[in-house]
Write an enzyme that holds these catalytic residues in place. Structure first.
Site, PDB file in Angstrom:
ATOM      1  N   GLU A 277      62.712  41.640  93.335  1.00 49.09           N
ATOM      2  CA  GLU A 277      62.575  40.196  93.519  1.00 49.09           C
ATOM      3  C   GLU A 277      61.308  39.693  92.834  1.00 49.09           C
ATOM      4  O   GLU A 277      60.278  40.365  92.850  1.00 49.09           O
ATOM      5  CB  GLU A 277      62.546  39.883  95.021  1.00 49.09           C
TER       6      GLU A 277
ATOM      7  N   CYS B 256      55.186  35.429  90.492  1.00 54.84           N
ATOM      8  CA  CYS B 256      54.740  36.568  91.291  1.00 54.84           C
ATOM      9  C   CYS B 256      55.665  37.736  90.976  1.00 54.84           C
ATOM     10  O   CYS B 256      56.872  37.667  91.247  1.00 54.84           O
ATOM     11  CB  CYS B 256      54.810  36.168  92.770  1.00 54.84           C
TER      12      CYS B 256
ATOM     13  N   CYS C 252      57.848  49.812  98.761  1.00 52.60           N
ATOM     14  CA  CYS C 252      56.408  50.095  98.773  1.00 52.60           C
ATOM     15  C   CYS C 252      56.127  51.202  99.783  1.00 52.60           C
ATOM     16  O   CYS C 252      56.753  51.260 100.837  1.00 52.60           O
ATOM     17  CB  CYS C 252      55.631  48.842  99.147  1.00 52.60           C
TER      18      CYS C 252
ATOM     19  N   CYS D  94      52.170  48.495 105.193  1.00 50.38           N
ATOM     20  CA  CYS D  94      51.360  47.466 105.884  1.00 50.38           C
ATOM     21  C   CYS D  94      52.263  46.871 106.973  1.00 50.38           C
ATOM     22  O   CYS D  94      53.416  46.511 106.704  1.00 50.38           O
ATOM     23  CB  CYS D  94      50.905  46.396 104.914  1.00 50.38           C
TER      24      CYS D  94
ATOM     25  N   CYS E 209      54.217  43.400 106.682  1.00 45.15           N
ATOM     26  CA  CYS E 209      54.915  43.123 105.416  1.00 45.15           C
ATOM     27  C   CYS E 209      56.356  43.636 105.458  1.00 45.15           C
ATOM     28  O   CYS E 209      56.604  44.795 105.785  1.00 45.15           O
ATOM     29  CB  CYS E 209      54.142  43.795 104.283  1.00 45.15           C
TER      30      CYS E 209
ATOM     31  N   GLY F 139      55.719  45.975  96.196  1.00 49.67           N
ATOM     32  CA  GLY F 139      55.001  47.158  95.716  1.00 49.67           C
ATOM     33  C   GLY F 139      53.499  47.039  95.742  1.00 49.67           C
ATOM     34  O   GLY F 139      52.935  45.943  95.806  1.00 49.67           O
ATOM     35  N   GLU F 140      52.848  48.199  95.719  1.00 47.21           N
ATOM     36  CA  GLU F 140      51.383  48.287  95.585  1.00 47.21           C
ATOM     37  C   GLU F 140      51.114  48.571  94.110  1.00 47.21           C
ATOM     38  O   GLU F 140      51.362  49.686  93.616  1.00 47.21           O
ATOM     39  CB  GLU F 140      50.857  49.414  96.482  1.00 47.21           C
TER      40      GLU F 140
ATOM     41  N   SER G 252      46.870  42.555  92.583  1.00 46.17           N
ATOM     42  CA  SER G 252      46.436  42.630  93.982  1.00 46.17           C
ATOM     43  C   SER G 252      46.636  44.044  94.521  1.00 46.17           C
ATOM     44  O   SER G 252      47.642  44.683  94.243  1.00 46.17           O
ATOM     45  CB  SER G 252      47.279  41.647  94.802  1.00 46.17           C
TER      46      SER G 252
ATOM     47  N   SER H 146      43.595  42.831  99.276  1.00 47.01           N
ATOM     48  CA  SER H 146      44.198  42.380 100.524  1.00 47.01           C
ATOM     49  C   SER H 146      43.400  43.019 101.661  1.00 47.01           C
ATOM     50  O   SER H 146      43.492  44.217 101.888  1.00 47.01           O
ATOM     51  CB  SER H 146      45.646  42.875 100.495  1.00 47.01           C
ATOM     52  N   LEU H 147      42.605  42.235 102.362  1.00 39.98           N
ATOM     53  CA  LEU H 147      41.630  42.786 103.314  1.00 39.98           C
ATOM     54  C   LEU H 147      42.189  42.806 104.748  1.00 39.98           C
ATOM     55  O   LEU H 147      42.302  43.841 105.373  1.00 39.98           O
ATOM     56  CB  LEU H 147      40.338  41.968 103.245  1.00 39.98           C
ATOM     57  N   ASN H 148      42.432  41.643 105.291  1.00 41.60           N
ATOM     58  CA  ASN H 148      43.233  41.478 106.525  1.00 41.60           C
ATOM     59  C   ASN H 148      42.665  42.058 107.814  1.00 41.60           C
ATOM     60  O   ASN H 148      43.364  42.089 108.826  1.00 41.60           O
ATOM     61  CB  ASN H 148      44.651  42.050 106.332  1.00 41.60           C
TER      62      ASN H 148
ATOM     63  N   ASN I 160      53.586  34.922 107.454  1.00 41.14           N
ATOM     64  CA  ASN I 160      54.981  34.488 107.346  1.00 41.14           C
ATOM     65  C   ASN I 160      55.853  35.410 108.169  1.00 41.14           C
ATOM     66  O   ASN I 160      56.115  36.541 107.750  1.00 41.14           O
ATOM     67  CB  ASN I 160      55.431  34.542 105.882  1.00 41.14           C
TER      68      ASN I 160
ATOM     69  N   CYS J   4      54.836  35.258 100.796  1.00 41.09           N
ATOM     70  CA  CYS J   4      54.016  36.456 100.816  1.00 41.09           C
ATOM     71  C   CYS J   4      54.449  37.388 101.960  1.00 41.09           C
ATOM     72  O   CYS J   4      54.566  36.959 103.102  1.00 41.09           O
ATOM     73  CB  CYS J   4      52.585  35.983 101.034  1.00 41.09           C
TER      74      CYS J   4
HETATM   75  S1  SF4 Z   1      51.464  44.137 101.633  1.00 39.72           S
HETATM   76 FE1  SF4 Z   1      51.707  44.933  99.556  1.00 39.72          FE
HETATM   77  S2  SF4 Z   1      50.839  47.016  99.701  1.00 39.72           S
HETATM   78 FE2  SF4 Z   1      51.266  46.370 101.788  1.00 39.72          FE
HETATM   79  S3  SF4 Z   1      53.362  47.127 102.235  1.00 39.72           S
HETATM   80 FE3  SF4 Z   1      53.548  45.011 101.470  1.00 39.72          FE
HETATM   81  S4  SF4 Z   1      53.926  45.230  99.294  1.00 39.72           S
HETATM   82 FE4  SF4 Z   1      53.066  47.170 100.024  1.00 39.72          FE
END
Ligand code: SF4
Length: 346
Positions: free
Chosen positions: A76, A90, A97, A101, A104, A147-148, A179, A201-203, A278, A321
């Protein structure tokens, strides 16, 4: 002259633009290709393109594009139009991934495979081709899709290079942002080899919370991640890292978190993006209220941080996101919730 592995042929207005990825050949034969070159290409090169599967438009104008890859897998890509002409694509860098996280949707899929540089670049090419006449030119690229990116560092650095190359897609390096969730060795490599922008991406502001919501922190903790940035950015001029901070109600959005965040980013040239969470099916988190996000923002701003609020885009069509992908029957595990946060999730 040898033509290797993979390449991408793209039709970009006003003419034909050929990118051969994996070689140093980049040419823009706007008046047609030389006959011998064409014959050499047909013998040695392989034309691969993404196949358009579907386009879903959200109520705010955000478009989610589904592409089928050669092996039938689906990725996507999201186009985020903006009134001020700052249209962003994007792109995804992997199918699924591995980072898991906890907030996500893509993370629930686990990793199926890395994308090639051609598959990454072509998402941006398609975005230009499909939407420039509709929404205006695409000015920004963010590697924030599925993905990372640093887990697929070779292809991502190659794709980013092509996107900014003056014989490639010719985006400004400042407008191409990669990112990461915090893969420290690859982050160092990226900062040394690429002049594109970096987002982290800190969070979370403690290892306890980050170990839970972003398990990569168990390998590269907050202090290592931030110290690496502090050291690496010393040699980069006029360069600011963008910290992304998804606001999770009762988990990382307290006023103490805001104060800790100020201390953590001390000495790092940076901007901070506060992002509304989200929700998606099966998610255990709740979004922080708007008032609380503003209060959080004000604490950071009063301490001199450059801070932005990023409203959710495309969330009614799962294009926002953290909402991309389609988890199958086998999903990555949800991790144990630390006792003190259990009430925030109920
Ligand atoms: S936030 Fe990014 S790194 Fe983390 S699981 Fe989702 S896609 Fe992967």
């Amino acid at each position: 002259m040898s033509v290797c592995t993979c390449f991408l042929l793209s039709l970009l207005s006003p003419g034909l633009e050929l990118l051969i990825i994996g070689t140093s050949i980049f040419c823009q034969p706007y008046v047609g290709l030389n006959k011998d070159f064409k014959s050499m290409l047909s013998e040695h090169a392989e034309f691969k393109a993404l196949t358009l599967k579907d386009i879903i438009k959200a109520s705010d104008g955000t478009r989610k594009i589904l592409f089928t890859l050669d092996d039938g897998l689906v990725i996507e890509t999201v186009i985020i139009p903006c009134d001020r002409g700052r249209n962003t694509v994007c792109v995804s860098s992997q199918v699924g991934c591995a980072m898991n996280c906890q907030f996500c949707y893509t993370g629930r899929m686990g990793l199926t495979r890395h994308l090639t540089a051609a598959e990454i670049v072509e998402q941006a090419v398609y975005a230009r081709r499909l939407f420039s006449s509709e929404v205006g030119s695409i000015s920004n690229v963010v590697f924030m899709g599925m993905g990372e990116p640093f887990h697929n560092i070779e292809s991502v650095i190659q794709a980013a290079d092509i996107m900014v190359h003056d014989q490639g897609l010719h985006f400004s390096p400042r407008k191409v942002t990669v990112s990461t969730s915090g893969l420290v060795p690859q982050l160092k490599r990226f900062l040394r080899e690429s002049n594109c922008a970096l987002a982290v991406s800190l969070n979370a502001t403690t290892d306890e919370v980050r170990n839970w919501v972003m398990p990569i922190n168990r390998k590269y903790n907050l202090s290592l991640l931030l110290q690496t940035l502090r050291e690496e950015l010393r040699s980069k001029h006029n360069y600011k890292v963008l910290f992304e901070y998804v606001m999770l109600a009762g988990v990382n959005d307290s006023l103490e978190d805001a104060r800790r965040l100020i201390d953590l980013v001390q000495g790092i040239p940076c901007k901070v993006n506060l992002i509304s969470f989200n929700p998606h099916c099966g998610s255990q988190f709740k979004p922080t209220s708007e008032e609380k996000i503003i209060e959080f923002r004000n604490i950071l701003a009063e301490a001199g941080c450059i801070v932005f609020l990023r409203p959710s885009r495309g969330d009614d069509q799962m294009a926002a996101c953290g909402q991309l992908g389609k988890p199958g029957q086998v999903q990555a595990p949800l991790l144990r919730v630390p006792a003190k946060f259990q009430s925030a999730l109920t």
